[in-house]
Design a protein around this motif. Structure first.
Motif, PDB file in Angstrom:
ATOM      1  N   ALA A  19      -9.196  42.369  69.225  1.00 22.99           N
ATOM      2  CA  ALA A  19      -9.734  41.408  68.266  1.00 22.99           C
ATOM      3  C   ALA A  19      -9.871  40.041  68.923  1.00 22.99           C
ATOM      4  O   ALA A  19      -9.063  39.672  69.776  1.00 22.99           O
ATOM      5  CB  ALA A  19      -8.819  41.325  67.049  1.00 22.99           C
ATOM      6  N   ARG A  20     -10.909  39.311  68.512  1.00 20.03           N
ATOM      7  CA  ARG A  20     -11.144  37.975  69.061  1.00 20.03           C
ATOM      8  C   ARG A  20     -10.621  36.932  68.085  1.00 20.03           C
ATOM      9  O   ARG A  20     -10.945  36.955  66.892  1.00 20.03           O
ATOM     10  CB  ARG A  20     -12.638  37.760  69.314  1.00 20.03           C
ATOM     11  N   TRP A  31      -9.751  37.229  73.391  1.00 20.22           N
ATOM     12  CA  TRP A  31      -9.430  38.533  72.818  1.00 20.22           C
ATOM     13  C   TRP A  31      -7.936  38.801  72.934  1.00 20.22           C
ATOM     14  O   TRP A  31      -7.259  38.245  73.803  1.00 20.22           O
ATOM     15  CB  TRP A  31     -10.236  39.617  73.525  1.00 20.22           C
ATOM     16  N   PRO A  34      -4.079  42.929  68.375  1.00 20.82           N
ATOM     17  CA  PRO A  34      -3.679  42.284  67.119  1.00 20.82           C
ATOM     18  C   PRO A  34      -2.186  42.400  66.844  1.00 20.82           C
ATOM     19  O   PRO A  34      -1.531  43.338  67.285  1.00 20.82           O
ATOM     20  CB  PRO A  34      -4.507  43.019  66.069  1.00 20.82           C
ATOM     21  N   MET A  56      -5.795  42.502  58.789  1.00 21.59           N
ATOM     22  CA  MET A  56      -6.925  43.413  58.996  1.00 21.59           C
ATOM     23  C   MET A  56      -7.085  44.442  57.876  1.00 21.59           C
ATOM     24  O   MET A  56      -8.000  45.249  57.913  1.00 21.59           O
ATOM     25  CB  MET A  56      -6.801  44.132  60.342  1.00 21.59           C
ATOM     26  N   LEU A  94     -11.500  41.533  58.519  1.00 22.67           N
ATOM     27  CA  LEU A  94     -10.929  40.482  59.361  1.00 22.67           C
ATOM     28  C   LEU A  94     -10.554  39.244  58.549  1.00 22.67           C
ATOM     29  O   LEU A  94     -11.340  38.779  57.727  1.00 22.67           O
ATOM     30  CB  LEU A  94     -11.917  40.104  60.464  1.00 22.67           C
ATOM     31  N   HIS A  97      -9.291  36.820  62.636  1.00 26.07           N
ATOM     32  CA  HIS A  97     -10.150  37.055  63.797  1.00 26.07           C
ATOM     33  C   HIS A  97     -11.610  36.969  63.365  1.00 26.07           C
ATOM     34  O   HIS A  97     -11.926  37.175  62.200  1.00 26.07           O
ATOM     35  CB  HIS A  97      -9.867  38.435  64.396  1.00 26.07           C
ATOM     36  N   GLU A  99     -14.020  38.718  65.229  1.00 25.42           N
ATOM     37  CA  GLU A  99     -14.664  39.949  65.664  1.00 25.42           C
ATOM     38  C   GLU A  99     -13.588  40.928  66.135  1.00 25.42           C
ATOM     39  O   GLU A  99     -12.515  40.524  66.583  1.00 25.42           O
ATOM     40  CB  GLU A  99     -15.629  39.665  66.823  1.00 25.42           C
ATOM     41  N   CYS A 100     -13.867  42.213  66.023  1.00 28.67           N
ATOM     42  CA  CYS A 100     -13.000  43.226  66.597  1.00 28.67           C
ATOM     43  C   CYS A 100     -13.868  44.348  67.142  1.00 28.67           C
ATOM     44  O   CYS A 100     -15.028  44.501  66.735  1.00 28.67           O
ATOM     45  CB  CYS A 100     -11.978  43.754  65.595  1.00 28.67           C
TER      46      CYS A 100
END
Length: 128
Positions: A19-20, A31, A34, A56, A94, A97, A99-100
């Motif tokens: 995840a970012r 990144w 998580p 998440m 999310l 974060h 993005e994942c």
């Protein structure tokens, strides 16, 4: 020292969840695996179950200790404790974060990870 747990979550096809971090967070845009900060008296496994549910909307099952990395971000000492985990249920939503992705081990080096997570990327890549 801040104790943080990280989940190395595997799917059934050999991919790992990364995840970012959101741009407004410390280490934003990098990144990570998580997880989150341990609360007082909380085990790393319980922390991961709680954090992944909160951040998440998924349920995981940590099943194996993977490693520890002590890392200094300037004056801040982080102890990152990693566990391998399985996704049990839920669809990812999310919260912290932006993005994942599910990626193969050999793809991990294509992403810029937060410095504390790099040790675990290296360990996973050595298992290829």
């Amino acid at each position: 020292m801040i104790r943080v747990a990280a989940a190395i979550i595997e799917d059934g096809q050999g991919k790992l969840l990364i995840a970012r971090r959101g741009p407004e967070k410390s280490q934003g845009g990098l990144w990570e695996f998580p997880g989150g900060k341990l609360e007082e008296g909380e085990s790393p496994e319980a922390c991961l179950v709680r954090e992944l549910r909160e951040e998440m909307n998924i349920d995981i099952e940590p099943y194996e200790f993977f490693g520890v990395n002590d890392h200094w971000y300037g004056e801040i000492h982080i102890q990152l404790i990693a566990y391998r985990a399985r996704l049990v249920s839920g669809e990812i939503t999310l919260v912290d974060h932006d993005e994942c992705r599910w990626v193969r081990k050999e793809e991990l080096n294509e992403f810029q990870f937060a410095p504390a997570d790099v040790k675990f990327v290296d360990m996973l890549c050595s298992l290829i």
